[in-house]
Design a protein around this motif. Structure first.
Motif, PDB file in Angstrom:
ATOM      1  N   LEU A  78      21.372  21.229   6.012  1.00  0.00           N
ATOM      2  CA  LEU A  78      20.409  21.808   4.994  1.00  0.00           C
ATOM      3  C   LEU A  78      20.872  22.009   3.638  1.00  0.00           C
ATOM      4  CD1 LEU A  78      17.651  23.359   4.647  1.00  0.00           C
ATOM      5  CD2 LEU A  78      18.788  25.196   5.778  1.00  0.00           C
ATOM      6  N   TYR A 116      13.202  25.363   7.957  1.00  0.00           N
ATOM      7  CA  TYR A 116      13.838  24.295   8.085  1.00  0.00           C
ATOM      8  C   TYR A 116      15.024  24.365   8.939  1.00  0.00           C
ATOM      9  CZ  TYR A 116      10.942  23.262   3.846  1.00  0.00           C
ATOM     10  OH  TYR A 116       9.858  22.929   3.271  1.00  0.00           O
ATOM     11  N   ALA A 117      15.991  25.517   8.782  1.00  0.00           N
ATOM     12  CA  ALA A 117      16.869  25.677   9.729  1.00  0.00           C
ATOM     13  C   ALA A 117      16.662  25.901  11.238  1.00  0.00           C
ATOM     14  CB  ALA A 117      17.708  26.975   9.108  1.00  0.00           C
ATOM     15  N   PRO A 122      20.952  23.042  11.428  1.00  0.00           N
ATOM     16  CA  PRO A 122      22.008  22.263  10.697  1.00  0.00           C
ATOM     17  C   PRO A 122      23.583  22.915  11.044  1.00  0.00           C
ATOM     18  CG  PRO A 122      21.011  24.399   9.401  1.00  0.00           C
ATOM     19  CD  PRO A 122      20.113  23.914  10.881  1.00  0.00           C
TER      20      PRO A 122
END
Ligand code: OOB
Length: 539
Positions: A78, A116-117, A122
């Motif tokens: 990320l 997103y994580a 990530p």
């Protein structure tokens, strides 16, 4: 390997035979420049100048150190960096060892970045102390508790975590380290979104590299191109249409700017002899006004040859003013992070350049324009855009439900845009996706509605676009309040949203309180009626 939906074999074969997919990793563009012209300037960033050799060396340092620590294929990263050279150094470093990054926008805040994580888990996070999320270690600690094994930060003092230190030196790449196979995921693009959570778009080396090489041809990028990167570097437009990657492919120079603010950009452009600049329509309007206010400023744009405009609707009347006032050629771009990119061509007649959003990059971009029943409409009639092709993805990352809606049985991606096609050229005339395009920044209505509904005093929420003379569109949130609650002030509402960690550009520009929301015959919120209820004065 990172999972993704591949193209069917027959199409993949066709794309290879046609020479679109060349079976090489995206890092090959850097290797080629280093082999032929290592001393040419790749990036100008403030007072720093990175040659192609510098870009390559720094990215190999980071790649080497990561690889030695065991990061490689199957891992994700990320990344959230501002418009600085480090963005590209990091991008190539990760690709070089087969770690697939998601590049979050610098304007994204906790809500987006944490989501997103959550989606990619990530192994590495690369951020900047200058961003509020990484100002202290709380968020970094959370990420580590969630499984992230390494955090590197720009502007960090501790050498173990300092991105600059990791770029300054590093071991050679260990035996066996290398990019992912060209037909596998290289990195993820961000979707503008129309649903509650942001979606990720897997892009392969093969497909992305083709879109870059073809864009370079169409936009006339050469080793003499000096390209202004003033929009967010991570966005598909600035990265690949033709973008910084197009410039690296051709051996030109990318000039970094913090924002498209005209006066700062004009000084930079004059100093660096910028020849090409991609902009969103509201930024073009600011540039036009800056030159009209002080015509002497036009001299600063003397080297500017081509302005690319895309990301949102561009009024024909404004388009026509670009060559006269700014003294450059115009190229319109209608693209999407999901793939398909359309350009007007450099030799197109003026009427096409000013009044259309161009035609697809590839002869193998298949376009269907459909009515509400899914039947093709005749040329000249508006319809919903569906497309598949050699660089249009086949599925969002781990989103089977959403993919079932976004793709049809033939594998065409339905972009949610309403377009008209004439002589092969597209005009964007509307949208069916529930999204607000605020000057090129995309806001998924549902995401903001869900956040508003977390407020204890709000029972119903609907976010709609309102026309805006500067941004094209702004957003208005219509709210129904809990019984007994009479008022919620806009500042308090914005604060409540900010506290949830949402990016500022997604905050509603207006709020309207209603006793109830209008419903359609099938009982859905009637957003058209809400939009129509906003006369220009009340908007
Ligand atoms: C670009 O990419 P995204 O993913 O941020 O947004 C895509 C959407 C399109 O589906 C369309 O709704 C809108 O942005 N859009 C335009 C447009 N270009 C994009 N609407 C009207 N006119 C245009 N010229 O925005 C993007 C990606 C690559 C190149 C350029 C833009």
């Amino acid at each position: 390997m990172i999972e993704f939906t591949p193209w069917p074999d027959n199409l993949a074969r066709r794309y290879r035979e046609a020479g679109y997919w060349i079976g090489q990793p995206l890092t090959r563009m850097l290797d080629q420049q280093v082999a032929t012209r290592p001393d040419a300037t790749a990036i100008v960033c403030g007072s720093r100048r990175l040659s192609y050799a510098d870009l390559d060396r720094q990215s190999r340092h980071l790649a080497g150190r990561l690889a030695v620590k065991g990061f490689g294929h199957g891992d994700t990263a990320l990344v959230q960096l501002p418009n600085l050279a480090e963005f590209y150094v990091t991008f190539f470093a990760l690709l070089r060892i087969g770690v697939a990054p998601v590049n979050a926008l610098f304007s994204h805040r906790r809500l987006e970045v944490a989501d997103y994580a959550r989606q990619i888990a990530p192994a590495v996070v690369i951020g900047a102390r200058a961003h509020e999320l990484f100002r202290d270690d709380a968020f970094a600690d959370e990420l580590c508790a969630g499984g992230t094994r390494l955090i590197l930060l720009l502007g960090e003092d501790d050498p173990a975590r300092s991105l600059s230190d990791w770029l300054a030196s590093g071991p050679a790449l260990p035996e066996g380290a290398g990019p992912t196979p060209a037909d596998q995921v290289a990195f993820f693009q961000l979707s503008g979104g129309s649903t509650g959570t942001p979606k990720l778009i897997p892009r392969t080396h093969d497909d992305y590299d083709y879109s870059v090489r073809a864009s370079v041809e169409i936009c006339g990028v050469t080793a003499d191109t000096r390209f202004l990167c003033a929009l967010p570097a991570a966005h598909n437009f600035t990265l690949s249409s033709p973008g910084a990657l197009g410039v690296f492919h051709a051996g030109g120079t990318v000039v970094m700017a913090a924002s498209p603010e005209p006066l700062a950009c004009f000084d930079l452009m004059a100093r660096e002899g910028v020849t090409m600049a991609p902009l969103v329509p509201p930024a073009v309007a600011l540039w036009l006004r800056a030159v009209e206010d002080d015509p002497a400023r036009r001299a600063q744009l003397a080297t500017l040859d081509l302005m690319l405009v895309g990301g949102a609707s561009f009024a024909e009347a404004t388009a026509r003013r670009v060559p006269d006032i700014l003294g450059c050629r115009l190229q319109q771009v209608f693209g999407m992070a999901e793939g398909l990119v359309n350009y007007t061509r450099l030799d197109d007649p003026a009427q096409i350049v000013f009044a259309t959003q161009g035609r697809p990059i590839s002869p193998d971009d298949e376009i269907r324009i459909l009515d509400e029943d899914g039947n093709p409409v005749p040329d000249g009639q508006p319809g919903a855009l569906a497309t598949r092709g050699p660089y249009t993805f086949r599925g969002y990352y781990r989103s089977p439900d959403h993919n079932a809606r976004a793709f049809d049985a033939d594998g065409f991606y339905h972009s949610g845009d309403v377009v008209v096609r004439e002589n092969g050229y597209l005009r964007v005339v509307g949208r069916i996706k529930d999204q607000i395009n605020r000057g090129g920044e995309k806001i998924a209505a549902e995401e903001i509605e869900n956040l508003l509904l977390r407020h204890p005093d709000i029972t119903h929420a609907a976010l709609v676009a309102i026309p805006d003379p500067h941004l094209g569109e702004k957003s208005c949130a219509f709210l129904v309040l809990r019984d007994g609650v009479e008022k919620l002030s806009p500042p308090a509402l914005r604060r409540a949203l900010l506290e949830q960690g949402v990016a500022e550009y997604k905050l509603p520009d207006r709020f309207r309180i209603l006793a109830q929301l209008p419903l359609t015959a099938v009982g859905k919120i009637d957003k058209r009626r809400l939009r129509d209820s906003l006369t220009p004065e009340t908007a």
